[in-house]
Motif scaffolding. Structure first.
Motif, PDB file in Angstrom:
ATOM      1  N   ALA A  19       0.816  -1.222   0.000  1.00 30.51           N
ATOM      2  CA  ALA A  19       0.000   0.000   0.000  1.00 30.51           C
ATOM      3  C   ALA A  19       0.843   1.263   0.000  1.00 30.51           C
ATOM      4  CB  ALA A  19      -0.916  -0.002   1.226  1.00 30.51           C
ATOM      5  N   GLY A  20       2.165   1.133   0.017  1.00 27.90           N
ATOM      6  CA  GLY A  20       3.023   2.298   0.004  1.00 27.90           C
ATOM      7  C   GLY A  20       3.223   2.932   1.360  1.00 27.90           C
ATOM      8  N   LEU A  21       2.833   2.255   2.422  1.00 25.14           N
ATOM      9  CA  LEU A  21       2.981   2.787   3.775  1.00 25.14           C
ATOM     10  C   LEU A  21       4.246   2.296   4.461  1.00 25.14           C
ATOM     11  CD1 LEU A  21      -0.725   2.411   4.971  1.00 25.14           C
ATOM     12  CD2 LEU A  21       0.402   4.458   4.075  1.00 25.14           C
ATOM     13  N   GLY A  22       4.943   1.354   3.860  1.00 26.56           N
ATOM     14  CA  GLY A  22       6.188   0.857   4.436  1.00 26.56           C
ATOM     15  C   GLY A  22       5.987  -0.432   5.209  1.00 26.56           C
ATOM     16  N   ALA A  23       6.822  -1.427   4.897  1.00 21.27           N
ATOM     17  CA  ALA A  23       6.712  -2.710   5.593  1.00 21.27           C
ATOM     18  C   ALA A  23       7.041  -2.566   7.074  1.00 21.27           C
ATOM     19  CB  ALA A  23       7.636  -3.734   4.937  1.00 21.27           C
ATOM     20  N   ALA A  24       8.031  -1.697   7.401  1.00 13.78           N
ATOM     21  CA  ALA A  24       8.372  -1.498   8.807  1.00 13.78           C
ATOM     22  C   ALA A  24       7.208  -0.889   9.568  1.00 13.78           C
ATOM     23  CB  ALA A  24       9.608  -0.606   8.912  1.00 13.78           C
ATOM     24  N   GLN A  25       6.496   0.044   8.924  1.00 10.96           N
ATOM     25  CA  GLN A  25       5.329   0.626   9.582  1.00 10.96           C
ATOM     26  C   GLN A  25       4.233  -0.415   9.778  1.00 10.96           C
ATOM     27  OE1 GLN A  25       5.246   3.812  10.660  1.00 10.96           O
ATOM     28  NE2 GLN A  25       3.249   3.420  11.594  1.00 10.96           N
ATOM     29  N   GLY A  26       4.065  -1.306   8.820  1.00 16.48           N
ATOM     30  CA  GLY A  26       3.074  -2.370   8.979  1.00 16.48           C
ATOM     31  C   GLY A  26       3.425  -3.307  10.113  1.00 16.48           C
ATOM     32  N   LEU A  27       4.705  -3.627  10.257  1.00  9.16           N
ATOM     33  CA  LEU A  27       5.112  -4.482  11.367  1.00  9.16           C
ATOM     34  C   LEU A  27       4.900  -3.777  12.708  1.00  9.16           C
ATOM     35  CD1 LEU A  27       6.342  -7.097  12.360  1.00  9.16           C
ATOM     36  CD2 LEU A  27       8.618  -6.128  11.969  1.00  9.16           C
ATOM     37  N   THR A  28       5.142  -2.476  12.755  1.00 10.17           N
ATOM     38  CA  THR A  28       4.890  -1.720  13.983  1.00 10.17           C
ATOM     39  C   THR A  28       3.411  -1.751  14.346  1.00 10.17           C
ATOM     40  OG1 THR A  28       6.749  -0.256  13.501  1.00 10.17           O
ATOM     41  CG2 THR A  28       5.135   0.519  15.099  1.00 10.17           C
ATOM     42  N   VAL A  29       2.540  -1.582  13.365  1.00  8.10           N
ATOM     43  CA  VAL A  29       1.095  -1.646  13.618  1.00  8.10           C
ATOM     44  C   VAL A  29       0.703  -3.025  14.139  1.00  8.10           C
ATOM     45  CG1 VAL A  29      -1.181  -1.542  12.527  1.00  8.10           C
ATOM     46  CG2 VAL A  29       0.556   0.145  11.937  1.00  8.10           C
ATOM     47  N   ALA A  30       1.265  -4.072  13.543  1.00  7.96           N
ATOM     48  CA  ALA A  30       0.945  -5.429  13.998  1.00  7.96           C
ATOM     49  C   ALA A  30       1.404  -5.665  15.426  1.00  7.96           C
ATOM     50  CB  ALA A  30       1.580  -6.452  13.054  1.00  7.96           C
ATOM     51  N   VAL A  31       2.591  -5.127  15.772  1.00 12.04           N
ATOM     52  CA  VAL A  31       3.086  -5.279  17.139  1.00 12.04           C
ATOM     53  C   VAL A  31       2.176  -4.552  18.126  1.00 12.04           C
ATOM     54  CG1 VAL A  31       4.982  -4.698  18.690  1.00 12.04           C
ATOM     55  CG2 VAL A  31       5.466  -5.682  16.446  1.00 12.04           C
ATOM     56  N   VAL A  32       1.788  -3.318  17.791  1.00 10.02           N
ATOM     57  CA  VAL A  32       0.896  -2.562  18.669  1.00 10.02           C
ATOM     58  C   VAL A  32      -0.444  -3.276  18.801  1.00 10.02           C
ATOM     59  CG1 VAL A  32      -0.320  -0.372  18.960  1.00 10.02           C
ATOM     60  CG2 VAL A  32       2.038  -0.390  18.146  1.00 10.02           C
ATOM     61  N   TYR A  33      -0.957  -3.812  17.692  1.00  2.00           N
ATOM     62  CA  TYR A  33      -2.224  -4.543  17.756  1.00  2.00           C
ATOM     63  C   TYR A  33      -2.094  -5.780  18.636  1.00  2.00           C
ATOM     64  CZ  TYR A  33      -6.386  -7.064  16.292  1.00  2.00           C
ATOM     65  OH  TYR A  33      -7.576  -7.750  16.279  1.00  2.00           O
ATOM     66  N   GLY A  34      -0.984  -6.496  18.544  1.00  2.00           N
ATOM     67  CA  GLY A  34      -0.797  -7.668  19.389  1.00  2.00           C
ATOM     68  C   GLY A  34      -0.756  -7.311  20.866  1.00  2.00           C
ATOM     69  N   VAL A  35      -0.082  -6.205  21.198  1.00  2.00           N
ATOM     70  CA  VAL A  35      -0.027  -5.779  22.600  1.00  2.00           C
ATOM     71  C   VAL A  35      -1.415  -5.354  23.086  1.00  2.00           C
ATOM     72  CG1 VAL A  35       0.953  -4.077  24.183  1.00  2.00           C
ATOM     73  CG2 VAL A  35       2.388  -5.141  22.440  1.00  2.00           C
ATOM     74  N   LEU A  36      -2.141  -4.613  22.276  1.00  4.29           N
ATOM     75  CA  LEU A  36      -3.482  -4.181  22.677  1.00  4.29           C
ATOM     76  C   LEU A  36      -4.435  -5.362  22.825  1.00  4.29           C
ATOM     77  CD1 LEU A  36      -3.975  -0.945  20.521  1.00  4.29           C
ATOM     78  CD2 LEU A  36      -3.118  -1.170  22.857  1.00  4.29           C
ATOM     79  N   SER A  37      -4.298  -6.364  21.972  1.00  2.00           N
ATOM     80  CA  SER A  37      -5.134  -7.559  22.112  1.00  2.00           C
ATOM     81  C   SER A  37      -4.836  -8.293  23.406  1.00  2.00           C
ATOM     82  CB  SER A  37      -4.910  -8.494  20.916  1.00  2.00           C
ATOM     83  OG  SER A  37      -5.265  -7.863  19.706  1.00  2.00           O
ATOM     84  N   PHE A  38      -3.570  -8.352  23.757  1.00  2.19           N
ATOM     85  CA  PHE A  38      -3.197  -9.013  25.013  1.00  2.19           C
ATOM     86  C   PHE A  38      -3.729  -8.225  26.211  1.00  2.19           C
ATOM     87  CE2 PHE A  38      -0.244  -9.899  28.512  1.00  2.19           C
ATOM     88  CZ  PHE A  38      -0.322 -11.275  28.552  1.00  2.19           C
ATOM     89  N   VAL A  39      -3.631  -6.905  26.156  1.00  8.29           N
ATOM     90  CA  VAL A  39      -4.153  -6.079  27.246  1.00  8.29           C
ATOM     91  C   VAL A  39      -5.666  -6.245  27.353  1.00  8.29           C
ATOM     92  CG1 VAL A  39      -4.482  -3.693  28.002  1.00  8.29           C
ATOM     93  CG2 VAL A  39      -2.258  -4.443  27.159  1.00  8.29           C
ATOM     94  N   ALA A  40      -6.360  -6.323  26.225  1.00  8.35           N
ATOM     95  CA  ALA A  40      -7.812  -6.513  26.256  1.00  8.35           C
ATOM     96  C   ALA A  40      -8.208  -7.845  26.872  1.00  8.35           C
ATOM     97  CB  ALA A  40      -8.373  -6.399  24.836  1.00  8.35           C
ATOM     98  N   ALA A  41      -7.304  -8.829  26.830  1.00  2.31           N
ATOM     99  CA  ALA A  41      -7.595 -10.145  27.411  1.00  2.31           C
ATOM    100  C   ALA A  41      -7.123 -10.277  28.846  1.00  2.31           C
ATOM    101  CB  ALA A  41      -6.953 -11.240  26.553  1.00  2.31           C
TER     102      ALA A  41
END
Length: 392
Positions: free
Chosen positions: A285-307
């Protein structure tokens, strides 16, 4: 010979861990290509407000998921109140996030409910059908959005869909060829398998498509999916300016791709394919693979906090079980009977209750045994014997 004999046990030992190994391999490749700074950058960008919002989104999705589970269980003839279902669902989410494989919490939830209801098979099927309903809605929504909304990954998704379609047609052709070459014995076994499959499908239709359950199952599944997409958007907003500057229309297809990747059983506590697919889709999408990995990491942490409320459920259930065990042990100690001191006292009471048995019949009288007398003047004068110095 010995190599062939030892190969099957090793295969059976490694088979349950193949998904975790695949997820770990994906994470290793991402770390090798993008470095560990991406992970650390994602962790640094999470603030308290984002964590509170993740917990609230988790409450929303967990309550709706537990309600869907109640509807499916009721369709199978099992009783499941909503409040215990929410507690069990939170515990399952935490175990899924904390343990490898990503499904051990659901397995525990299914077995526990089935045993408590006295129908282990139906309890397991209720959880399987509940998760299947959610995955089906995710698959339909994901394919629809990816093939209709304009997205930089639309062309790649179409190519992938074409490859999957050709693979499916090839698989169907192989199945048809195998069925044409079956022997009568295999045909009978295939008939039994088809009968079992037909019974399972009939049960699934009764649980998911019944008039009393399908509207709630569909509504809850759509709202749960919306909650997961909202959590992904929250992670994208917290990840950095590159992702936060993208529009919702650009991020929703990427979020659905990440959620579809999470449904694959190739992860370590949910980590692995999600990070790989998100990095690839953000790069496309032109947003950068590193930025996508950062989003995935943040999403994983937020999912863990929600649980994390699942920890409270685990602690409360453990403490309640411990108190019940101690109370049962105290009751068992009280029911073991009188103490040894009480037993001795009862024996003494029995001895003094019948003194004539041990004294009068078997013991000689003190008046006829001068040698045993404690007093020198114990002889009785009425016996007709004079008192002499010898007797004294």
């Amino acid at each position: 010979m010995s190599a062939h004999a030892t190969a099957p046990p090793r295969t059976r030992t490694l088979r349950p861990h193949l998904g975790s190994l695949a997820g770990a391999a994906i994470l290793g490749v991402l770390l090798w290509r993008l470095g560990t700074g991406v992970f650390l950058d994602g962790l640094r960008r999470i603030d308290a407000g984002t964590l509170v919002a993740a917990v609230l989104v988790g409450v929303f999705t967990t309550v709706l998921s537990a309600w869907r589970w109640c509807l499916v269980a009721r369709g199978l003839g099992l009783r499941l109140p909503l409040v215990p279902a929410v507690a069990d669902y939170y515990r399952a989410l935490f175990l899924n996030a904390a343990l490898p494989g990503g499904v051990l919490g659901d397995v525990h939830r299914a077995v526990r409910h089935g045993r408590s209801a006295g129908a282990l098979g139906r309890g397991v099927r209720a959880v399987v059908l509940e998760r299947t309903a959610g995955q089906a809605v995710l698959a339909v929504a994901g394919v629809t959005v990816l093939l209709t909304l304009p997205s930089p990954v639309l062309t790649s998704a179409r190519h992938t869909a074409a490859v999957l379609g050709l693979g499916t047609l090839g698989g169907l052709a192989i199945v048809a060829a195998v069925r044409m070459g079956r022997t009568p014995g295999r045909t009978r076994r295939g008939g039994a398998l088809r009968a079992s499959l037909a019974a399972s499908l009939a049960e699934a239709r009764g649980a998911l498509l019944a008039r009393a359950s399908w509207p709630g199952v569909l509504l809850s599944s759509v709202l749960v999916l919306a909650g997961h997409v909202a959590l992904f958007l929250l992670a994208a907003r917290a990840a950095g300016p590159a992702a936060s500057g993208a529009s919702v229309a650009e991020l929703v297809p990427l979020a659905l791709l990440a959620l579809l990747a999470m449904s694959l059983p190739l992860n370590v506590g949910g980590w692995g394919p999600r990070e790989g697919v998100t990095a690839w889709s953000f790069g496309a999408a032109g947003l950068g693979a590193a930025q996508g990995l950062t989003v995935a990491v943040v999403y994983g942490v937020l999912s863990f906090v929600a649980a994390l409320p699942g920890i409270c459920v685990l602690v409360v259930r453990w403490y309640g079980a411990l108190r019940t065990r101690r109370r049962g042990q105290d009751d068992a100690d009280d029911a073991t009977g009188p103490s040894p001191e009480v037993t001795v006292a009862s024996e003494d009471t029995e001895a003094t209750e019948f003194p004539e048995v041990t004294t009068d019949r078997y013991a000689p009288k003190a008046s006829t045994s001068p040698a045993s007398s404690f007093s020198p003047f114990s002889a009785d004068a009425s016996e007709g014997r004079p008192m002499t110095p010898e007797s004294v």
